[in-house]
Design an enzyme around this catalytic site. Sequence first.
Site, PDB file in Angstrom:
ATOM      1  N   GLU A  43       0.892  -1.155   0.000  1.00  0.00           N
ATOM      2  CA  GLU A  43       0.000   0.000   0.000  1.00  0.00           C
ATOM      3  C   GLU A  43       0.930   1.203   0.000  1.00  0.00           C
ATOM      4  OE1 GLU A  43      -3.054   2.534  -0.096  1.00  0.00           O
ATOM      5  OE2 GLU A  43      -3.412   0.382  -0.062  1.00  0.00           O
ATOM      6  N   CYS A  77      -3.306  15.332   7.883  1.00  0.00           N
ATOM      7  CA  CYS A  77      -2.432  14.232   7.481  1.00  0.00           C
ATOM      8  C   CYS A  77      -2.880  12.906   8.084  1.00  0.00           C
ATOM      9  CB  CYS A  77      -0.977  14.528   7.833  1.00  0.00           C
ATOM     10  SG  CYS A  77      -0.692  14.721   9.598  1.00  0.00           S
TER      11      CYS A  77
END
Length: 123
Positions: A43, A77
């Site tokens: 990922e 974030c």
Amino acid sequence: GADVGAPMVSHPLVEMVSFTGSTRVGKMTMAAASASLKKVSMELGGKNGQIVFPDADLEAAADAAVFGGFFNAGECCNAGSRLIVHEAIADDFLGAVKSLADKVRVGDPLDDRTKVGAMISAD
């Protein structure tokens, strides 16, 4: 890194490596795992998958998912960017998330009742 990641990837008893992180480190991990033909799942560049299993407190998990997705218009974030939900609870969990998301007020960022204000586009 050198103390944990590299030994795990090269260890003969490790049959598969799953890595979430940067493309640069993913390339290094893939190269190291290829020496012993390990299975690899990557990922790369993704972030903040929220994994929900059947034994989770679904109400708390749904609340966290909605908060993470909408807090600061999702521009954090650590904002939740995707959900990975066990199939046994998927319908119930997604229903709970939808119900909570429907209550999030979108509108004028200067209005105190607004939870999600200015966005990049109407879509």
